[in-house]
Design an enzyme around this catalytic site. Structure first.
Site, PDB file in Angstrom:
ATOM      1  N   HIS A   1      -4.051   0.480   8.003  1.00 60.23           N
ATOM      2  CA  HIS A   1      -4.615   0.183   6.689  1.00 60.23           C
ATOM      3  C   HIS A   1      -6.066  -0.310   6.755  1.00 60.23           C
ATOM      4  O   HIS A   1      -6.826  -0.153   5.802  1.00 60.23           O
ATOM      5  CB  HIS A   1      -3.737  -0.905   6.042  1.00 60.23           C
ATOM      6  CG  HIS A   1      -4.071  -1.197   4.609  1.00 60.23           C
ATOM      7  ND1 HIS A   1      -3.751  -0.337   3.584  1.00 60.23           N
ATOM      8  CD2 HIS A   1      -4.697  -2.261   4.023  1.00 60.23           C
ATOM      9  CE1 HIS A   1      -4.152  -0.861   2.421  1.00 60.23           C
ATOM     10  NE2 HIS A   1      -4.733  -2.026   2.661  1.00 60.23           N
TER      11      HIS A   1
ATOM     12  N   HIS B   1     -20.025  24.321   5.113  1.00 57.70           N
ATOM     13  CA  HIS B   1     -20.805  23.094   5.304  1.00 57.70           C
ATOM     14  C   HIS B   1     -20.104  21.937   4.615  1.00 57.70           C
ATOM     15  O   HIS B   1     -19.156  22.128   3.844  1.00 57.70           O
ATOM     16  CB  HIS B   1     -22.235  23.267   4.787  1.00 57.70           C
ATOM     17  CG  HIS B   1     -22.322  23.621   3.342  1.00 57.70           C
ATOM     18  ND1 HIS B   1     -22.232  24.915   2.883  1.00 57.70           N
ATOM     19  CD2 HIS B   1     -22.458  22.854   2.229  1.00 57.70           C
ATOM     20  CE1 HIS B   1     -22.329  24.938   1.556  1.00 57.70           C
ATOM     21  NE2 HIS B   1     -22.455  23.695   1.134  1.00 57.70           N
TER      22      HIS B   1
ATOM     23  N   LYS C   1     -28.574   3.604  -6.079  1.00 59.43           N
ATOM     24  CA  LYS C   1     -29.404   4.432  -6.944  1.00 59.43           C
ATOM     25  C   LYS C   1     -28.593   4.758  -8.195  1.00 59.43           C
ATOM     26  O   LYS C   1     -27.445   5.208  -8.089  1.00 59.43           O
ATOM     27  CB  LYS C   1     -29.791   5.717  -6.207  1.00 59.43           C
ATOM     28  CG  LYS C   1     -30.273   6.847  -7.101  1.00 59.43           C
ATOM     29  CD  LYS C   1     -31.630   6.544  -7.734  1.00 59.43           C
ATOM     30  CE  LYS C   1     -32.017   7.632  -8.739  1.00 59.43           C
ATOM     31  NZ  LYS C   1     -33.232   7.273  -9.505  1.00 59.43           N
ATOM     32  N   PHE C   2     -29.173   4.560  -9.360  1.00 56.22           N
ATOM     33  CA  PHE C   2     -28.494   4.898 -10.606  1.00 56.22           C
ATOM     34  C   PHE C   2     -28.925   6.284 -11.057  1.00 56.22           C
ATOM     35  O   PHE C   2     -30.102   6.527 -11.272  1.00 56.22           O
ATOM     36  CB  PHE C   2     -28.828   3.868 -11.688  1.00 56.22           C
ATOM     37  CG  PHE C   2     -28.148   2.549 -11.445  1.00 56.22           C
ATOM     38  CD1 PHE C   2     -26.893   2.310 -11.966  1.00 56.22           C
ATOM     39  CD2 PHE C   2     -28.747   1.567 -10.669  1.00 56.22           C
ATOM     40  CE1 PHE C   2     -26.242   1.107 -11.731  1.00 56.22           C
ATOM     41  CE2 PHE C   2     -28.106   0.361 -10.423  1.00 56.22           C
ATOM     42  CZ  PHE C   2     -26.855   0.125 -10.955  1.00 56.22           C
TER      43      PHE C   2
ATOM     44  N   GLY D   1     -15.134   4.894  -6.731  1.00 53.34           N
ATOM     45  CA  GLY D   1     -13.906   5.155  -7.486  1.00 53.34           C
ATOM     46  C   GLY D   1     -12.655   5.204  -6.635  1.00 53.34           C
ATOM     47  O   GLY D   1     -11.592   5.621  -7.096  1.00 53.34           O
ATOM     48  N   CYS D   2     -12.784   4.777  -5.391  1.00 52.43           N
ATOM     49  CA  CYS D   2     -11.628   4.788  -4.505  1.00 52.43           C
ATOM     50  C   CYS D   2     -10.779   3.564  -4.832  1.00 52.43           C
ATOM     51  O   CYS D   2     -11.282   2.443  -4.811  1.00 52.43           O
ATOM     52  CB  CYS D   2     -12.104   4.767  -3.057  1.00 52.43           C
ATOM     53  SG  CYS D   2     -10.759   4.731  -1.898  1.00 52.43           S
ATOM     54  N   SER D   3      -9.501   3.791  -5.146  1.00 54.29           N
ATOM     55  CA  SER D   3      -8.694   2.674  -5.640  1.00 54.29           C
ATOM     56  C   SER D   3      -7.773   2.092  -4.569  1.00 54.29           C
ATOM     57  O   SER D   3      -7.021   1.183  -4.832  1.00 54.29           O
ATOM     58  CB  SER D   3      -7.889   3.112  -6.865  1.00 54.29           C
ATOM     59  OG  SER D   3      -7.224   4.325  -6.604  1.00 54.29           O
TER      60      SER D   3
ATOM     61  N   CYS E   1       0.833  -1.212   0.000  1.00 52.19           N
ATOM     62  CA  CYS E   1       0.000   0.000   0.000  1.00 52.19           C
ATOM     63  C   CYS E   1       0.863   1.257   0.000  1.00 52.19           C
ATOM     64  O   CYS E   1       1.762   1.395   0.839  1.00 52.19           O
ATOM     65  CB  CYS E   1      -0.904  -0.019   1.235  1.00 52.19           C
ATOM     66  SG  CYS E   1      -1.712   1.562   1.534  1.00 52.19           S
TER      67      CYS E   1
HETATM   68  O1  LIG Z   1     -36.972   3.156 -14.961  1.00 50.63           O
HETATM   69  P1  LIG Z   1     -35.924   2.093 -14.750  1.00 50.63           P
HETATM   70  O2  LIG Z   1     -35.313   1.613 -16.042  1.00 50.63           O
HETATM   71  O3  LIG Z   1     -36.400   0.962 -13.894  1.00 50.63           O
HETATM   72  O4  LIG Z   1     -34.776   2.814 -13.917  1.00 50.63           O
HETATM   73  C1  LIG Z   1     -33.573   3.331 -14.416  1.00 50.63           C
HETATM   74  O5  LIG Z   1     -33.766   4.542 -15.144  1.00 50.63           O
HETATM   75  C2  LIG Z   1     -34.324   5.639 -14.402  1.00 50.63           C
HETATM   76  C3  LIG Z   1     -34.353   6.868 -15.287  1.00 50.63           C
HETATM   77  O6  LIG Z   1     -33.063   7.272 -15.709  1.00 50.63           O
HETATM   78  C4  LIG Z   1     -33.551   5.899 -13.110  1.00 50.63           C
HETATM   79  O7  LIG Z   1     -34.285   6.817 -12.315  1.00 50.63           O
HETATM   80  C5  LIG Z   1     -33.314   4.631 -12.299  1.00 50.63           C
HETATM   81  O8  LIG Z   1     -32.448   4.908 -11.209  1.00 50.63           O
HETATM   82  C6  LIG Z   1     -32.686   3.570 -13.205  1.00 50.63           C
HETATM   83  O9  LIG Z   1     -32.477   2.367 -12.497  1.00 50.63           O
HETATM   84  O1  LIG Z   2      -7.626  10.423  -7.524  1.00 50.78           O
HETATM   85  P1  LIG Z   2      -8.122   9.010  -7.449  1.00 50.78           P
HETATM   86  O2  LIG Z   2      -8.542   8.607  -6.067  1.00 50.78           O
HETATM   87  O3  LIG Z   2      -7.185   8.016  -8.083  1.00 50.78           O
HETATM   88  O4  LIG Z   2      -9.429   8.990  -8.391  1.00 50.78           O
HETATM   89  C1  LIG Z   2     -10.758   9.057  -7.950  1.00 50.78           C
HETATM   90  O5  LIG Z   2     -11.118  10.366  -7.521  1.00 50.78           O
HETATM   91  C2  LIG Z   2     -11.022  11.410  -8.494  1.00 50.78           C
HETATM   92  C3  LIG Z   2     -11.546  12.689  -7.885  1.00 50.78           C
HETATM   93  O6  LIG Z   2     -12.903  12.617  -7.503  1.00 50.78           O
HETATM   94  C4  LIG Z   2     -11.776  11.042  -9.781  1.00 50.78           C
HETATM   95  O7  LIG Z   2     -11.443  11.977 -10.771  1.00 50.78           O
HETATM   96  C5  LIG Z   2     -11.421   9.633 -10.283  1.00 50.78           C
HETATM   97  O8  LIG Z   2     -12.276   9.293 -11.368  1.00 50.78           O
HETATM   98  C6  LIG Z   2     -11.605   8.645  -9.142  1.00 50.78           C
HETATM   99  O9  LIG Z   2     -11.273   7.335  -9.570  1.00 50.78           O
END
Ligand SMILES: O=P(O)(O)O[C@H]1O[C@H](CO)[C@@H](O)[C@H](O)[C@H]1O
Ligand SMILES: O=P(O)(O)O[C@H]1O[C@H](CO)[C@@H](O)[C@H](O)[C@H]1O
Lengths: 350, 350
Positions: free
Chosen positions: A115, A298, A313-314, A161-163, A52
């Site tokens: 770690h 904040h 959540k996507f 995205g934390c590596s 690490c």
């Molecule tokens: O409506 P779906 O396909 O179930 O859901 C997908 O698309 C939506 C619209 O972009 C998003 O809000 C959801 O988070 C995603 O999972």
């Molecule tokens: O700098 P890192 O930890 O390698 O990278 C991570 O954080 C960055 C800052 O939010 C992003 O741009 C990268 O996509 C993410 O993988």
């Protein structure tokens, strides 16, 4: 109007800090989920990992060797997104292709020599050492007159995205004020011009009175789910005293902030009994940019999980192309977080 | 200025459609990646899946049965985020808690009766049938006078929150204009007020002349990586004719759009020899909202992959809190996409 039904009708809410709206669809939680399920990251790390780049005594990519540090430790990012010596230059083709060079300094800050820990597993005094280092870095970075903004943040968890799982955060400081800060400055300035007072102080007062979205509170800070939260369990820490940056926190405030961070991140871990992923960071006034009496320090927490440790959540099609959208209400999220213990599940479960 | 070095200096670029900036760090691609690697979704689906709610003849959640359709097929989303009968109501507490009810109609559109295909694997005439249906839905939804905006989009791939691999998209129509459209309307309006011409026409002309970011072109459309692209392989389809919505496309244009979509999504699949995930959708003028001569129809593609079929770009801490950031340059991405074949790798590889 008290008849407005936030619990069941689809509606939009205004983010008073950015001026942007979020679409809330409370009834949509009934939707079954047949989509992507995340892998659970392994949670059996050793206290010291010889490979690490953040552990004490180890080598880093730039050839340096980490000292045998005992609390937290900061160094320049070996793969910085911004560089100090970028020449000042710009491009403008008919106002259609517009670009400008940007300078910056990017740092990495290890929260602990161990770690296998994360923020909620550190003691309040260990987190206070991190807050102290944040303040020290903020103060020394702002001595560079060309630096206009300092972003202190943490990406926690692979899914964010934390590596490297070693507990750490980052500081990106730069010669231009980034977008989110431009928006929050404008809104706070407008409010301040009219009221001669901090918008977030007024907001915090209202939230403490209503007590519907407050998750945790101590003498100097409150943790709440903002009325306009986008992420399912998004929260915000607000300082009770109106100061515009971390620079002004005294010892009692730094300890209280450490306590609030520990309480919140412990509740997060307890929610789905997992090391809870998030991106979090402070928002504060630009530096070397005149007075900013409107700015109120904040800290935002943006966690992706929605239903469980493995279902997030996507923020995709509609959200990227049109408008942020959420399913559970901020009030529901606040209630769940509020009732969770501030004792970490790992310490209470054998 | 031609000396401005877009290839190696960290810089910011302006998105002329939204007024927001993106931070570009070209040198950062040298960073090694030890973080999250995505699972590859299985790619061996049957042509018909008896458990899929989109396959012909199957049951849906609301009790309906899908017809035995032969091309594309549209129906109301059984788990709509917006509802048609939401009462008009609003809330305002001291301008600090601000909310407003929102009405809408959400639809799902299946692109093909075949469960195992995706857009690039359909014929141009099958995609033209999808474009026809988009146009028909757009026209009929806008007959509801309370509808102010219609978002046509697709989430493709598990990683983009798509919970059913059957090729399909969505249409969310609503009583308020969503954030991204508010921003793009304002910027296009400002340009139109000064130039009495479409901003995107001027931009497209400049891009075609420079030919540094153009990926594909036919008589009626161009596909390019916008100068201000945020996602690594983000692209935009722009209509050569200045029309403000899909309503105005004639037959030749609809076929040309289908061809452009097929060419682009095939190149995407060929890039990492995988079914390439993305969220994509059209941006067009608000409806039932007066004239919008400034608006110029276009379609955005936001794909998350960065390095390979399993390593995506994370838009996390810095990006969420401060400013969108990218590593490879838009010019690099455009070059890679441009040189890829418009024959699908599955048809050319045994
Ligand atoms: O409506 P779906 O396909 O179930 O859901 C997908 O698309 C939506 C619209 O972009 C998003 O809000 C959801 O988070 C995603 O999972
Ligand atoms: O700098 P890192 O930890 O390698 O990278 C991570 O954080 C960055 C800052 O939010 C992003 O741009 C990268 O996509 C993410 O993988």
């Amino acid at each position: 109007s008290n008849s407005f039904d936030l619990d069941s009708n689809p509606h939009r809410r205004l983010n008073i800090l950015t001026g942007e709206w979020v679409l809330v669809s409370p009834h949509r939680t009934k939707r079954p989920w047949h989509g992507k399920v995340e892998d659970l990251a392994a949670d059996n790390r050793p206290e010291y990992d010889p490979k690490c780049y953040l552990c004490p005594g180890n080598d880093r990519a730039d050839g340096d060797v980490n000292p045998d540090y005992k609390e937290s430790f900061v160094f320049k990012n070996d793969f910085s997104a911004l560089l100090e010596d970028t020449p000042a230059d710009s491009l403008n083709d008919d106002d259609l292709l517009v670009a400008k060079n940007e300078r910056g300094i990017c740092k990495v800050i290890s929260f602990s020599p161990k770690h296998n820990l994360t923020l909620p597993e550190l003691t309040v005094s260990e987190i206070t050492a991190v807050v102290n280092l944040w303040q020290k870095e903020y103060n020394s970075l702002s001595e560079n007159e060309w630096i206009k903004y300092i972003q202190i943040f943490e990406n926690k968890g692979e899914i964010m995205g934390c590596s490297n799982p070693h507990p750490h955060g980052q500081i990106w400081s730069q010669s231009e004020v980034p977008m989110e800060i431009v928006k929050e400055t404008e809104r706070q300035k407008n409010y301040y011009a009219v009221h001669r007072a901090s918008m977030l102080s007024a907001y915090l007062k209202l939230e403490l009175k209503k007590n519907e979205r407050v998750v945790f509170e101590n003498e100097h800070f409150a943790v709440l789910v903002p009325f306009w939260a986008v992420w399912p369990y998004e929260t915000m820490i607000i300082s009770k005293r109106h100061v515009n940056s971390i620079k002004f926190f005294n010892m009692a405030e730094k300890q209280a902030l450490a306590e609030a961070i520990k309480a919140l991140t412990t509740k997060y871990d307890n929610l789905f009994e997992t090391s809870f992923p998030y991106s979090a960071g402070m928002h504060q006034a630009p530096v070397n940019d005149g007075d900013h009496p409107e700015w109120h320090w904040h800290m935002h927490f943006y966690p992706p999980l929605l239903r469980s440790a493995t279902v997030k959540k996507f923020m995709v099609g509609y959200e990227m192309l049109a408008n942020p959208q959420r399913d559970i209400t901020p009030e529901f999220a606040a209630n769940r977080l509020k009732e969770l213990a501030t004792e970490h599940y790992k310490t209470t479960k054998p």
